[in-house]
Write an enzyme that holds these catalytic residues in place. Structure first.
Site, PDB file in Angstrom:
ATOM      1  N   HIS A 288       9.576   6.828  -2.492  1.00  0.00           N
ATOM      2  CA  HIS A 288       8.592   7.598  -3.276  1.00  0.00           C
ATOM      3  C   HIS A 288       7.857   8.610  -2.409  1.00  0.00           C
ATOM      4  CE1 HIS A 288       4.963   5.260  -2.069  1.00  0.00           C
ATOM      5  NE2 HIS A 288       5.702   4.172  -2.211  1.00  0.00           N
TER       6      HIS A 288
ATOM      7  N   ASP B 230       4.815   9.987  -2.722  1.00  0.00           N
ATOM      8  CA  ASP B 230       3.355   9.990  -2.551  1.00  0.00           C
ATOM      9  C   ASP B 230       2.876   8.896  -1.612  1.00  0.00           C
ATOM     10  OD1 ASP B 230       4.196   8.129  -4.569  1.00  0.00           O
ATOM     11  OD2 ASP B 230       2.105   7.880  -5.154  1.00  0.00           O
TER      12      ASP B 230
ATOM     13  N   ASP C 246       4.237   4.010   4.322  1.00  0.00           N
ATOM     14  CA  ASP C 246       4.507   3.663   2.915  1.00  0.00           C
ATOM     15  C   ASP C 246       4.364   4.960   2.134  1.00  0.00           C
ATOM     16  OD1 ASP C 246       4.553   2.840   0.310  1.00  0.00           O
ATOM     17  OD2 ASP C 246       2.675   1.729   0.393  1.00  0.00           O
TER      18      ASP C 246
ATOM     19  N   GLU D 172       4.036   6.981  -7.268  1.00  0.00           N
ATOM     20  CA  GLU D 172       4.270   5.532  -7.332  1.00  0.00           C
ATOM     21  C   GLU D 172       2.947   4.792  -7.233  1.00  0.00           C
ATOM     22  OE1 GLU D 172       5.069   1.464  -5.694  1.00  0.00           O
ATOM     23  OE2 GLU D 172       3.930   3.046  -4.762  1.00  0.00           O
ATOM     24  N   GLU D 173       2.099   5.273  -6.339  1.00  0.00           N
ATOM     25  CA  GLU D 173       0.927   4.487  -5.950  1.00  0.00           C
ATOM     26  C   GLU D 173      -0.176   4.453  -7.004  1.00  0.00           C
ATOM     27  OE1 GLU D 173       1.095   2.668  -3.467  1.00  0.00           O
ATOM     28  OE2 GLU D 173       2.313   3.562  -1.885  1.00  0.00           O
TER      29      GLU D 173
ATOM     30  N   ASP E  98      11.270   0.756  -0.127  1.00  0.00           N
ATOM     31  CA  ASP E  98       9.803   0.693  -0.195  1.00  0.00           C
ATOM     32  C   ASP E  98       9.258  -0.718   0.016  1.00  0.00           C
ATOM     33  OD1 ASP E  98       7.214   1.625  -0.593  1.00  0.00           O
ATOM     34  OD2 ASP E  98       7.337   1.421  -2.775  1.00  0.00           O
TER      35      ASP E  98
ATOM     36  N   HIS F 198      -1.944   1.054   2.562  1.00  0.00           N
ATOM     37  CA  HIS F 198      -3.046   1.481   1.684  1.00  0.00           C
ATOM     38  C   HIS F 198      -4.402   1.401   2.372  1.00  0.00           C
ATOM     39  CE1 HIS F 198      -0.405   0.216  -2.040  1.00  0.00           C
ATOM     40  NE2 HIS F 198       0.235   0.962  -1.154  1.00  0.00           N
TER      41      HIS F 198
END
Ligand SMILES: [Zn+2]
Length: 485
Positions: free
Chosen positions: A77, A79, A116, A146-147, A170, A456
């Protein structure tokens, strides 16, 4: 000027990661990075397409002699989650991520790193540019957003991909293959409040706080306290004629509620008894939870007189009963995959208005029908209490398939490469594979990646050695699959 990443191996992968980190790509702001990805395809003379929401697929033809092999989708992904420490001066819309090497790890300087899913993307771009690999026809899929809700995957059109074998890059645990995830859906119960005409007695505010909370999927099996349900337990069936004015708790559907509060009216003569009984019950709860919850606190304080009159006693009792009846926590463990929570429910939020109270719950399961059953149970409880029920739109499960041909192929490759068995796992949270699997029901999927810690958060870091081994596994997998027709 070279960056600290210049000498890392595999060089092509780290080169692309180094470029990716210089381009802003927070969720919903992936356009510049998409341009970079498309430019690499163009530079190599390879076809690509982009859909209306921004998802990209690059179609790399098979290497010589492998033209008849099955098509493989390699997915990552575009983002990243943009988080920084308060004392760091960083503008995610234009500043490159500053990186450093700490021991065996690459990390950022006070911001998220974007490994990530930057490592996954960089691996896909390295596959695209590396002419020494053996592989069948490839589709390199890069999804947006995605996030913040998996919306890129959610918009994939059924004809965007041709392959029916998908490698998702991922995951964050070297040595683990992920083959399933939970689907989920929220349910809202709304009850019209029956109130008295006036109030008599002393107003008190009861606050239950200090629970650890956590993610309603990943942390649901830890036995942490649900502040809303524990507050209901303090107040239910007290045998003291008090009435609720309001009850509030929780903030997010996907978080275990850490705090809940109630305003109550207690007859003046019963105030001491009320406080004593509630405090006694609280001590019991504290004892029960002593190993998991060390910071639980109860606070009973005088409250100012509210404009809103109290609920009728029978309604107060009904509301508390519903809160106690709604299941919170693990409903079932998987019989196939060790330690996997299959189905769970989170009693997430309660909000009181003058005329109505709304209770929100969030259910998850890696089995679609079990998810529906969990939501139906909540509906049934709501119906018994006369609530209006609303099922919000959910997202689909990716049900583990231990017979997956892809899984069995990759297990063999891993064993040969590393000399031990991989761990086969599923997670109790939503992944893009769940959504992709709903759109392409025949898709055989697996998710794997290097070791990544604290994604994150500004502590995010990726293990350098594991990236190289992840790359070797990817290359060996493509080579093996190039012999399958
Ligand atoms: Zn990710």
């Amino acid at each position: 000027m070279g960056s600290v990443l210049t000498n890392l191996k595999p060089a092509l992968l780290w080169h692309h990661f180094d470029e990716i980190r210089k381009i802003p790509h927070c969720s919903k702001q992936e356009a510049l990075l998409a341009k970079y990805v498309l430019s690499i395809a163009e530079k190599n003379g390879i076809d690509s397409k982009q859909d209306t929401v921004g998802n990209i697929v690059i179609q790399k033809p098979a290497s010589m002699g492998c033209e008849k092999a099955i098509s493989i989708v390699i997915q990552s992904h575009l983002d990243m989650v943009c988080e920084k420490n308060a004392d760091v001066d960083h503008d995610f819309t234009k500043d490159p991520i500053q990186v450093k090497i700490e021991g065996e790890w690459v990390t950022a300087c006070g911001t998220t790193l974007g490994a990530d899913n930057g490592i996954g993307m960089a691996a896909a771009l390295a596959v695209l540019e590396d002419s020494n690999l053996r592989h069948g026809p490839l589709e390199l899929l890069f999804t947006v957003d995605e996030e913040s809700g998996l919306t890129g995957a959610g918009h994939l059109k059924p004809d965007f991909l041709h392959g029916r074998t998908l490698l998702n890059l991922d995951s964050e645990e070297e040595g683990s293959f992920f083959i399933g995830c939970a689907g989920g859906g929220d349910t809202e119960l709304t009850l019209p409040i029956k109130r008295l005409a006036s109030d008599e007695g002393e107003h008190l505010c009861v606050v239950f706080s200090g629970c650890r909370g956590g993610h309603s999927g990943i942390d649901i099996h830890t036995g942490r306290g649900n502040a809303i349900q524990l507050l209901a337990r303090l107040l239910f069936n007290l045998k003291i004629p008090f009435n609720l004015i309001n009850l509030e708790g929780g903030n997010k559907h996907n978080a275990i509620p850490r705090e809940a509060s109630a305003t109550v009216v207690v007859p003046k003569t019963d105030v001491d008894k009320f406080k004593r009984k509630v405090k006694d019950r609280f001590q019991e709860i504290r004892f029960e939870y002593k190993t998991v919850e060390k910071e639980m606190t109860l606070n009973i304080s005088p409250a100012s007189r509210d404009k809103t009159p109290p609920m009728k006693p029978e309604f107060s009792e009904l509301l508390l009963a519903i809160l106690l009846a709604i299941p919170h926590g693990v409903l079932a463990m998987s019989q196939e995959i060790p330690d996997l929570v299959e189905t769970s429910n989170n009693l997430a939020i309660i909000r009181t208005k003058e005329n109505e109270v709304t209770i929100s719950t969030s259910s998850r399961s890696s089995v679609g029908s079990a998810l529906e059953a969990a939501r139906t149970k909540i509906e049934a409880i709501g119906k018994l209490g006369g609530a209006q029920i609303k099922h919000l739109e959910g997202y689909p499960a990716w049900t583990p398939n231990l017979q997956s041909p892809l899984l069995n192929t990759m297990k063999t490759i891993y064993q040969k490469l590393v000399g031990k068995k991989p761990e086969v796992k599923a997670i109790h949270a939503g992944l893009e594979c769940g959504i992709i699997g709903e759109k392409y029901p025949e898709m055989d999927m697996i998710s794997f990646g290097p070791d990544l810690k604290h994604p994150h958060s500004p502590d995010e870091k990726v293990h350098i050695g594991s990236v190289e081994r992840f790359w070797k596994l990817l290359v060996a997998t493509l080579e093996n699959l190039s012999q399958q027709q």
